[in-house]
Design a protein around this motif. Sequence first.
Motif, mmCIF file in Angstrom:
data_model
loop_
_atom_site.group_PDB
_atom_site.id
_atom_site.type_symbol
_atom_site.label_atom_id
_atom_site.label_comp_id
_atom_site.label_asym_id
_atom_site.label_seq_id
_atom_site.Cartn_x
_atom_site.Cartn_y
_atom_site.Cartn_z
ATOM 1 N N ARG A 131 24.911 -13.201 5.173
ATOM 2 C CA ARG A 131 23.461 -12.601 4.761
ATOM 3 C C ARG A 131 22.701 -13.883 3.953
ATOM 4 O O ARG A 131 23.114 -14.725 3.775
ATOM 5 N N TYR A 132 21.483 -13.572 3.745
ATOM 6 C CA TYR A 132 20.556 -14.446 3.091
ATOM 7 C C TYR A 132 20.150 -14.159 1.600
ATOM 8 O O TYR A 132 20.493 -12.866 1.471
ATOM 9 N N PRO A 133 19.902 -15.335 0.532
ATOM 10 C CA PRO A 133 19.545 -14.959 -0.702
ATOM 11 C C PRO A 133 18.927 -13.711 -0.751
ATOM 12 O O PRO A 133 19.203 -13.005 -2.031
ATOM 13 N N HIS A 134 17.594 -13.416 -0.379
ATOM 14 C CA HIS A 134 16.861 -12.285 -0.714
ATOM 15 C C HIS A 134 17.368 -10.958 -0.517
ATOM 16 O O HIS A 134 16.951 -9.848 -1.156
ATOM 17 N N PHE B 48 17.483 -17.717 -7.821
ATOM 18 C CA PHE B 48 16.753 -17.588 -6.729
ATOM 19 C C PHE B 48 15.829 -18.892 -6.241
ATOM 20 O O PHE B 48 15.810 -19.125 -5.219
ATOM 21 N N GLY B 49 15.406 -19.672 -7.309
ATOM 22 C CA GLY B 49 14.755 -20.837 -7.127
ATOM 23 C C GLY B 49 15.647 -21.878 -6.635
ATOM 24 O O GLY B 49 15.377 -22.791 -5.992
ATOM 25 N N SER B 50 17.024 -21.952 -6.849
ATOM 26 C CA SER B 50 17.978 -22.663 -6.359
ATOM 27 C C SER B 50 18.667 -22.635 -5.137
ATOM 28 O O SER B 50 19.156 -23.571 -4.540
ATOM 29 N N LEU B 51 18.260 -21.737 -4.580
ATOM 30 C CA LEU B 51 19.000 -21.074 -3.363
ATOM 31 C C LEU B 51 18.225 -21.120 -2.168
ATOM 32 O O LEU B 51 16.860 -20.686 -2.301
ATOM 33 N N SER B 52 18.283 -21.834 -1.095
ATOM 34 C CA SER B 52 17.145 -21.972 0.118
ATOM 35 C C SER B 52 16.984 -20.645 0.747
ATOM 36 O O SER B 52 18.010 -19.987 1.320
ATOM 37 N N PRO B 53 15.840 -19.992 0.978
ATOM 38 C CA PRO B 53 15.878 -18.683 1.371
ATOM 39 C C PRO B 53 15.721 -18.791 3.042
ATOM 40 O O PRO B 53 16.181 -17.653 3.558
ATOM 41 N N ARG B 54 15.967 -19.775 3.512
ATOM 42 C CA ARG B 54 16.383 -20.123 5.082
ATOM 43 C C ARG B 54 17.804 -20.273 5.399
ATOM 44 O O ARG B 54 17.994 -20.557 6.399
#
Length: 535
Positions: free
Chosen positions: A415-418, A366-372
Motif C-alpha cells: 500500500r501507499y502512505p496516504h 507524511f512529509g518524509s514519505l514519498s506519496p508515489r
Amino acid sequence: MRSPLLSVRNLNVRFGALHAVRNVSFDLEAGKTMALVGESGSGKSVTALSVLRLLPPTAAIEGEVIFKGQNLIGARDRDLRHVRGNDISMIFQEPMSSLNPVHSVARQIGEVLATHKGLRKAAARQRTLELLDQVGIPDPASRMDAFPHQLSGGQRQRVMIAMALANEPDLLVADEPTTALDVTVQAQILALLRDLQQRLGMAMLFITHDLSIVRKLADDVCVMTEGEIVERGNTNTVFDAPKHAYTKHLLAAEPKGQPAPPNPRGDTVIAAEDLKVWFPVKRGLLRRTVGHIKAVDGVDIEINAGETLGVVGESGSGKSTLGYALVRLVSSQGRIVFLGKDLQRNSLRAMRPVRADMQIVFQDPFGSLSPRMSVEQIIAEGLEVHMPRLKRAEREARVVEALSDVGLDPESRFRYPHEFSGGQRQRISIARAMVLEPKFLVLDEPTSALDVSIQARVVDLLRDLQRRHGLTYMFISHDLRVVKALATNIIVMKDGQIVESGPSETVFQFPREPYTRALLAAALNLDTYVDSAKT
C-alpha cells in the motif's frame, strides 16, 4: 430538550472492501466537548473527516451527519463551502501537509479571514497578529512573514490552530491538535480552547490518543476500535469504571521500564564542540542580513555507544535543529566527530557512505514519505543504496521483518502512505530507519503521533534493538514520560542553548533550573498547569 448541534447517525465509511467506520452514532451539544479515542487506525480521523465531507472520492459514505438541522452527507458543494471554515473548522493532524509551502503564515491565515469575513489586507494582518499571539507563537510580528519550513513542528501546529479559530466557529473538529506540542504549550492551547468554548459557546469534536488530555478536556468520550464505538459515556464515568476490555487496555497502556544502564567503557560514537546553527534574518528590498535566529548556539555534547541521550525543551528551543546538524542535514559551525572522524570536513559525496551508520526519523511522517512509492519501496530504498549486493528476496525479507518489529502487518507493504493513519505512517518511518541497523539514530519526536499502547511497544522495541545491536540514540521529545523510560542522559534546551544536563534519574528527581522544573511540573500535573496557563 434542545436539539444537539451535531448528530451522527449510523455512519458507515468504506474504501473498497475495507469497512473503515461501522454504524457510528453520537450526539454533540453546543458548548460541549466530545472526544473520540482509540488506537491508530481505529477510525477516529475518518469519522471526523466524514463530518465535513473531506474524504476522497473513493470513499463510500452512508448514514447521516446532521449539523444545525442540515444533513451534510447530502448537502450541495456550494452549501458545504459556506459551512467549512465558517461554521465548522478543522485542525488537521499533520500541519506540514496542510499548510501551503509557498505561502507565508500571514497570507494563509489572511486568506481564511478574507474568504469568510471579508476583511481587507490591513485588517486581516492585524487579526492574524492577534491570533498568532493567542496561540502562543513567540514574537508573532517576526513570524507572520515566515514560511512553514522556517517554523518548528510545534509552531506549525499552532499556526493551524490559529487558522481554525480565525472565524470563531460553532464547531471545532480537532484531529490530534496538540500532538506536536510540548507540555507547556499544550497546556496553553488547551486553556485557550476552554476559554473559547466558554466565550463563544463553541463545541468541539476532539480526536486524540493522549488519554490525559481527554480526562481534562472532554465532557463525553467515545472509545473506538476497528471502526466501531465500543464504549461511550461521561468521561469521568468511562475512565473511572471502564466496562469494555478494550477501554481497560487503553487506560492501562503507557511506556514502562527503565533505560539501559550506561556502559562505563563505551566508546564515544558522536560528539559536538561549540556547535552553532544560525539562520540569517533578511529584510528590505536588497534582502540584507539584519540579524540571526540562533537555533543552536554553542552546544557541546557527547554520546557513548549503547546510550540514549534525551533532548527536551519547548517547541522552538533548537532540539530538532541540533539533531539535523549532527547528521549534516543543515549547515553548522563547530566540530562534529562521528566514530572518530570529523564530519565537518566531509563533502556531500563523502557523507553518503557514512549515512548507512547514521539515520534519522523525522517528526512529520507524511512529509518524509514519498506519496508515489509503496511502503515496500520506501523501506527497501536504503537497502538498495547501501547494500546493493542483497538479492531481491533478502531485501523483501528485511522489509517484512522491519514492519513486524514496529507492529505493522507485513501484507500492508504494497500500500501507499496516504492509505495509512498518521500513527501508522510514523511506524513506517521508524521501520525505514531501523532496516539499515545504524550505529547512531536521531529520533525526532518518533512517538508523538502514536497512541499510548503503540508508544509502549515502540519504546520496548527501541530498548530491545539497542540491547541486541548496541545502538546509540538521540531521542528528541516533548513527552517526558517516554524520555524517562528510554533516556540514559538528558539535556534540556532553551533558546538554542543547553540549560541543564545530566543523568536521566538525577534531572527528573533533582532539577536545578527553574525552566526544567516548569517543564516537569507541566508534564506531571497537566490539569493544574492548564488552569495556571489560562490565568
